[in-house]
Design an enzyme around this catalytic site. Structure first.
Site, PDB file in Angstrom:
ATOM      1  N   HIS A 119       0.857  -1.192   0.000  1.00  0.00           N
ATOM      2  CA  HIS A 119       0.000   0.000   0.000  1.00  0.00           C
ATOM      3  C   HIS A 119       0.885   1.231   0.000  1.00  0.00           C
ATOM      4  O   HIS A 119       1.918   1.256   0.651  1.00  0.00           O
ATOM      5  CB  HIS A 119      -0.962  -0.014   1.184  1.00  0.00           C
ATOM      6  CG  HIS A 119      -0.323  -0.338   2.506  1.00  0.00           C
ATOM      7  ND1 HIS A 119       0.053  -1.624   2.851  1.00  0.00           N
ATOM      8  CD2 HIS A 119       0.037   0.444   3.531  1.00  0.00           C
ATOM      9  CE1 HIS A 119       0.598  -1.609   4.053  1.00  0.00           C
ATOM     10  NE2 HIS A 119       0.610  -0.362   4.499  1.00  0.00           N
ATOM     11  N   VAL A 120       0.467   2.233  -0.746  1.00  0.00           N
ATOM     12  CA  VAL A 120       1.259   3.458  -0.894  1.00  0.00           C
ATOM     13  C   VAL A 120       0.571   4.580  -0.118  1.00  0.00           C
ATOM     14  O   VAL A 120      -0.580   4.921  -0.397  1.00  0.00           O
ATOM     15  CB  VAL A 120       1.377   3.868  -2.378  1.00  0.00           C
ATOM     16  CG1 VAL A 120       2.259   5.111  -2.512  1.00  0.00           C
ATOM     17  CG2 VAL A 120       1.907   2.716  -3.224  1.00  0.00           C
TER      18      VAL A 120
END
Ligand SMILES: [Zn+2]
Length: 167
Positions: A119-120
């Protein structure tokens, strides 16, 4: 240096029996709101962090269950990072931020709270952050604050081609 992704508090106590990011990625648009998902396309989706380090702290999450960016297929990789840029520019404008932090923790040793699903983080920043953060620390668990942020961010992403909330 203040690194907002150094310690992650994304979902509270972990349920090890299922991957929450895979579950959110499979959501129909009518469930976006309860899970704070603001947008989804073929390869990735955008969800608010329930324990934000600043108002408007979102995560861009690939639908594929991979732990590392380089584990993604080429088209999914490109789509993920294109969406990161598209969201960052819209989010920055929507919350009138002076800048944004964009970051990924790859692996538990790097601080990932849910290491198995990439996840960014995108975290808006303001010049007055040093005064802003203690305020946010008090409101981070207020559901109505999250819901109003969700509405604001969803509206900011309304022009992107893909799935949008239906409620
Ligand atoms: Zn997953």
């Amino acid at each position: 240096m203040w690194a907002p992704w150094r310690m992650e508090y994304i979902l509270g106590p972990k349920d090890k029996s299922r991957c929450i990011f895979c579950a959110y990625g499979g959501d129909a648009p009518e469930h976006f709101r309860e899970n704070l998902v603001t947008f989804a396309n073929e390869h990735a989706y955008v969800v608010l962090n329930r324990y934000p380090f600043a108002a408007g702290h979102v995560m861009v999450v690939p639908r594929a269950h991979v732990s590392e960016p380089w584990g993604l297929a080429s088209d999914a990789h490109d789509a993920l990072f294109r969406l990161v840029s598209e969201v960052a520019v819209r989010l920055k404008a929507a919350v009138n931020a002076g800048g944004v932090n964009v970051g990924i923790n790859v692996g538990e040793a790097a601080g990932a709270g849910i290491a198995e699903h990439l996840h960014v983080h995108i975290v808006p920043r303001w010049p007055s952050d040093t005064n802003f953060m203690p305020v946010i620390a008090d409101v981070r668990v207020m559901p109505q604050m999250l819901d109003s942020t969700w509405k604001h961010v969803s509206a900011a992403l309304a022009d992107l081609p893909g799935e949008h909330p239906t409620v």
